[in-house]
Every structure is written in structure tokens, then in C-alpha cells.
Design a protein around this motif. Sequence first.
Motif, mmCIF file in Angstrom:
data_model
loop_
_atom_site.group_PDB
_atom_site.id
_atom_site.type_symbol
_atom_site.label_atom_id
_atom_site.label_comp_id
_atom_site.label_asym_id
_atom_site.label_seq_id
_atom_site.Cartn_x
_atom_site.Cartn_y
_atom_site.Cartn_z
ATOM 1 N N VAL A 203 0.834 -1.195 0.000
ATOM 2 C CA VAL A 203 0.000 0.000 0.000
ATOM 3 C C VAL A 203 0.871 1.248 0.000
ATOM 4 O O VAL A 203 0.583 2.235 -0.688
ATOM 5 N N ASP A 204 1.963 1.236 0.769
ATOM 6 C CA ASP A 204 2.861 2.385 0.810
ATOM 7 C C ASP A 204 3.470 2.656 -0.562
ATOM 8 O O ASP A 204 3.681 3.808 -0.948
ATOM 9 N N SER A 205 3.762 1.603 -1.326
ATOM 10 C CA SER A 205 4.301 1.779 -2.672
ATOM 11 C C SER A 205 3.287 2.448 -3.585
ATOM 12 O O SER A 205 3.634 3.298 -4.409
ATOM 13 N N LEU A 206 2.019 2.075 -3.422
ATOM 14 C CA LEU A 206 0.966 2.715 -4.209
ATOM 15 C C LEU A 206 0.828 4.179 -3.832
ATOM 16 O O LEU A 206 0.598 5.037 -4.689
ATOM 17 N N ARG A 207 0.970 4.486 -2.546
ATOM 18 C CA ARG A 207 0.905 5.887 -2.110
ATOM 19 C C ARG A 207 2.051 6.692 -2.703
ATOM 20 O O ARG A 207 1.878 7.849 -3.097
ATOM 21 N N ASP A 208 3.234 6.104 -2.753
ATOM 22 C CA ASP A 208 4.375 6.796 -3.351
ATOM 23 C C ASP A 208 4.117 7.076 -4.831
ATOM 24 O O ASP A 208 4.457 8.150 -5.332
ATOM 25 N N ALA A 209 3.523 6.116 -5.512
ATOM 26 C CA ALA A 209 3.186 6.310 -6.926
ATOM 27 C C ALA A 209 2.155 7.423 -7.075
ATOM 28 O O ALA A 209 2.223 8.239 -8.000
ATOM 29 N N GLY A 210 1.199 7.479 -6.160
ATOM 30 C CA GLY A 210 0.197 8.535 -6.197
ATOM 31 C C GLY A 210 0.795 9.904 -5.940
ATOM 32 O O GLY A 210 0.402 10.891 -6.565
ATOM 33 N N ALA A 211 1.768 9.984 -5.005
ATOM 34 C CA ALA A 211 2.437 11.257 -4.727
ATOM 35 C C ALA A 211 3.197 11.746 -5.960
ATOM 36 O O ALA A 211 3.244 12.947 -6.241
ATOM 37 N N GLU A 212 3.788 10.819 -6.701
ATOM 38 C CA GLU A 212 4.480 11.191 -7.937
ATOM 39 C C GLU A 212 3.478 11.637 -8.995
ATOM 40 O O GLU A 212 3.733 12.584 -9.752
ATOM 41 N N LEU A 213 2.319 10.984 -9.032
ATOM 42 C CA LEU A 213 1.275 11.355 -9.984
ATOM 43 C C LEU A 213 0.744 12.757 -9.690
ATOM 44 O O LEU A 213 0.338 13.477 -10.614
ATOM 45 N N ALA A 214 0.762 13.160 -8.421
ATOM 46 C CA ALA A 214 0.307 14.503 -8.059
ATOM 47 C C ALA A 214 1.152 15.575 -8.736
ATOM 48 O O ALA A 214 0.668 16.671 -9.036
ATOM 49 N N ARG A 215 2.416 15.281 -8.976
ATOM 50 C CA ARG A 215 3.295 16.244 -9.638
ATOM 51 C C ARG A 215 2.955 16.396 -11.121
ATOM 52 O O ARG A 215 3.426 17.323 -11.770
ATOM 53 N N TRP A 216 2.168 15.445 -11.656
ATOM 54 C CA TRP A 216 1.771 15.500 -13.055
ATOM 55 C C TRP A 216 0.435 16.200 -13.244
ATOM 56 O O TRP A 216 -0.072 16.270 -14.362
ATOM 57 N N GLN A 217 -0.140 16.716 -12.165
ATOM 58 C CA GLN A 217 -1.335 17.532 -12.301
ATOM 59 C C GLN A 217 -0.926 18.906 -12.834
ATOM 60 O O GLN A 217 0.131 19.438 -12.474
ATOM 61 N N PHE A 218 -1.750 19.504 -13.672
ATOM 62 C CA PHE A 218 -1.309 20.662 -14.459
ATOM 63 C C PHE A 218 -0.931 21.863 -13.600
ATOM 64 O O PHE A 218 0.153 22.433 -13.765
ATOM 65 N N VAL A 219 -1.801 22.285 -12.690
ATOM 66 C CA VAL A 219 -1.521 23.479 -11.889
ATOM 67 C C VAL A 219 -0.313 23.274 -10.975
ATOM 68 O O VAL A 219 0.564 24.156 -10.911
ATOM 69 N N PRO A 220 -0.192 22.148 -10.246
ATOM 70 C CA PRO A 220 1.029 21.928 -9.473
ATOM 71 C C PRO A 220 2.298 21.957 -10.322
ATOM 72 O O PRO A 220 3.321 22.516 -9.905
ATOM 73 N N ALA A 221 2.240 21.376 -11.507
ATOM 74 C CA ALA A 221 3.411 21.393 -12.390
ATOM 75 C C ALA A 221 3.748 22.819 -12.809
ATOM 76 O O ALA A 221 4.925 23.200 -12.899
ATOM 77 N N LEU A 222 2.720 23.629 -13.057
ATOM 78 C CA LEU A 222 2.933 25.014 -13.459
ATOM 79 C C LEU A 222 3.526 25.832 -12.317
ATOM 80 O O LEU A 222 4.481 26.595 -12.510
ATOM 81 N N LEU A 223 2.986 25.673 -11.100
ATOM 82 C CA LEU A 223 3.463 26.447 -9.957
ATOM 83 C C LEU A 223 4.869 26.037 -9.528
ATOM 84 O O LEU A 223 5.632 26.855 -9.017
ATOM 85 N N SER A 224 5.201 24.775 -9.710
ATOM 86 C CA SER A 224 6.549 24.314 -9.353
ATOM 87 C C SER A 224 7.557 24.612 -10.450
ATOM 88 O O SER A 224 8.731 24.248 -10.326
ATOM 89 N N VAL A 225 7.090 25.274 -11.506
ATOM 90 C CA VAL A 225 7.935 25.639 -12.657
ATOM 91 C C VAL A 225 8.617 24.391 -13.221
ATOM 92 O O VAL A 225 9.809 24.397 -13.531
#
Length: 494
Positions: A36-58
Amino acid sequence: MKRYNILRILRVAVALLCFVLLTLTFVDWGNGTARVDSLRDAGAELARWQFVPALLSVSALTVCLLLVLTLAFGRIYCSTLCPLGTVQDGVNTLRKYRNKSARTRFSFRRPSHLLRYGVLAVTALCVAAGVGFVVALVDPYSIFGRVMHEGLRPVAQGTNNVLAVFFGDSFGREVVSVSWLSALVALVTIGIIGLLAWIGGRRYCNSFCPVGTLLGEVSRASLFKIQIDTSKCVDCGLCGRKCKGECIDTAAHRIDPTRCVVCFDCIDACAQGAISFTMRSTPSTEKPADKSRRSFLATMATVAAIPVAEAQQRHKRMEQAMQGGGGKHRGPRPVAPPGAQSIEHLQAKCTACHLCISKCPSHVLQPAVMEYGLQGVMQPVMRYDKGYCLYDCTLCGEVCPTGAILPLALEQKRMTQLGHAVFHRGRCVVARDGVECGNCAEHCPADAIKLQRGVDGRMYPQIEKALCIGCGACENLCPATPKAIEVKGYSIHK
């Protein structure tokens, strides 16, 4: 026909996978289970692929890849990677199962340009000005995060606690904590979006979502598009009645690419095979963009460049303030999380998705009410009545997708000064009740508190401000009410 069914199945499968991964990231379930922790890590990485977070993090690479994906296939991001889009599809599916006639309830609606481009313009200007709170109200990823944190997470925590009674602590006992303001905002927001989805499918995506509007404009030039073959069409209108984007003008045999989310429902609905997802090989039948729209997009391109310049200016101001000692920036509250660098940086980048709050093991990170003022509502703030910042923890910076909380190496985090502790002698149980204590000195990880004998012969804490990192262990563990030792935050971390 079979090939297109496979496309729809693949789209739904990818969308559900992204939804599950992001949900697991925000919701605690199966603590300590490596899988389950591995899936959470994958989800946290997927969060960086959301458009607005990617834009704000430059994150230029991520933003460019998402734009290239849109240029190739249209708004496939909205139908697969965006979790809020999947939530709306779920509401639509629920209504279809409750009422079969609802499966063909849609009809073509003319786009509300003023509303769509107005929301996009305001959002872009707020990103440029560093007003994260406004962005948080419309960013689909952040809305989803708050709904999961304030809605589903407490349910999972309560379930864990109930199961722990019968099966032991392997299910994890946790204090269920909900921020009333964030919960209210999340409830109202998802209620409005759910109602819009119940009535009109993806109406939020095509009327209010700034990401959908921006990617919609990019998709005008997409290589692959859903197209209608007029030689095969029998004008039954079924495709338009099943289009949850309400973007198929059956009378004109035209599909608005700016609002099509590439769900493939219309292809499945057409028994004549008149609708296909193919490479654009014929001249476009859509109306050319007028001068006002081109002017608007040119303005948006200019505005989009402002956040970089603004970020550079913020960085310079922060460096100058730090070189000057930052004395005038100190305030009694709030205390921003380690890695935020400054309250100004946090407010400019944070969209209040609450991922850092979900991951905080000590629960010291909580959604702000008015600690930062109106601009910082719902952003993470350190509340030492809930816990204290663990000396060996760097999770908040590791999971933050927007760059509001920057990742820190463990040694760097241990040396970052978030604030300093202040001792109120009159409140201390040693002075007030004449008992021995020393909790603050015993639990200070930076060794910034020493016990010294006072004139009355009792041992009182003495704080060395230069060593204090503002972790809040002393304040949290102080037995006095009100607290005899409190942390005053720095607006700029040292």
C-alpha cells in the motif's frame, strides 16, 4: 467498432487507476503495509503530473509534456489524469444507473466564453500575483485533495480505529481531526460540482475549470480529433444526447474541440460508425478563432510569463531580508512548515491540496483559518496544540507537488529555524504550583533549552534563541494552561 470500444475501456481503466492512486495518497489505509505504501508513493508522484502543481513548481518538462499530449490527442488529460474529472464521470454514471432516460439527457450548449475565459484570466493573474488562495478554489486537483482529506480520510481513520478494537493496533489508531473551515469549503465545492455533473455531465470542466479552458484552446490544433463522417451520419442525434461535454452540434455535424474531453462515449453510441477518433486529414469545419479570442490568448501568453519574473523578485526580496537578519519580519504567529522558506513563498505557491497535511505523522500541520490572513486560508500552518515537528521527518517537502514546501535534506531540516520559543515564567507550573517539571528541556531536540536555578531555588527553563529551531516540542509538551512556553514564528526562515 470494436477498436473504439477498446479505446474507451483503456481510457476508463487509466482514469480509475489515477483516481485510486491519488485517493490512496490522501487517505490512510493499511498503515505499515509495504504494498500500500508503494501505491501511495506512486500517487504522490502522480500529483506532480497535475497541471496546476506542475505550473506552480515551474516544472517545464512536465508542463511541456502535458501540452504535447494535448496537441496530439486533445483533452485526454481531463478524461484520464484529472481525478476530479473521474469524480464527475462517477456522478454521471450513478445517475444513468438510477434512471435509464438520463443516459441520453444531454444536448448541445453554446459555450459561455465570458465565464470560461474570465475564470481563466483571473486564475492566471492570481498565479502571477502569488495569490494561492484563489487558485485553490478552482484548481481541480486541489479541490479533489481537500475533499479526500476532509471527507474520506476521517472515514478511513474512524474505520481503522473501530477495526483496531477487534483486531489490534495493526490497523492503526488515530485521532480523527477535521478542520471545520476546510471541510465546509470542500463540502460546498464538491456539492456544486456534483450537482453540475448530475445535471450536465462535465459542465464544471467546460464552464469553470481554468485548466479545461486552457487545454481546450490548445486542443484546437490537436493531431487526433473525434470527427463526424457526414456520408455515414443518419442524423439520429444520439451522439449529441450522450455527449457529457455537451459539445456536439448534431445539426451542423460539428464537435467543439475546446470542450470535448475525449471520453469516446459518442463513438460507442453511433451504430453507423459515422464518428471516429482519427488523425486530422481534412480541413477543419470549426469556425476560426476571432480577433478578440486571439488577442485574449496573446494576453494570456504574456501573463503566463509573469510568474517566473515574480518568483525571481520574491527570491531576491527574501535573500535581502535574510541578509538583514529578518528581524522586522518576525511575528508571533503563524509558523510555516520547514521548507516553505517564507510565508510569502508558501502563499504564492500553495493551492491548499492538503497532501502535506495528510502525510504529517505528528498532525502538527493543520489547515490555516486566519493565521496567515485571508490570502492564506486553508494553507498548512504549524499548530502545536495538535503535535510538534518531528526532528527526523521531512515528509511535507517530499510530497508537496507545487514547490510551496521545498524538499530538505535531513541535516538541513534540523538546522532550519522556523521560529523561536518564548518562556512565560508566570504561567509555568514550577512558579505557579511549586512542582518540578523540565518537560521542555528534556524534549528539546536542538538542545536549545537548559534548566537554570532561579532566585527562589527552583529550576526554570533558559532558552538559547540562536539554537532554537521552532519545532514546537516544548510548547506541545508543556503541561501548563495556558502554555508557559510558546513558539513565535519567523516570516522568513533562517
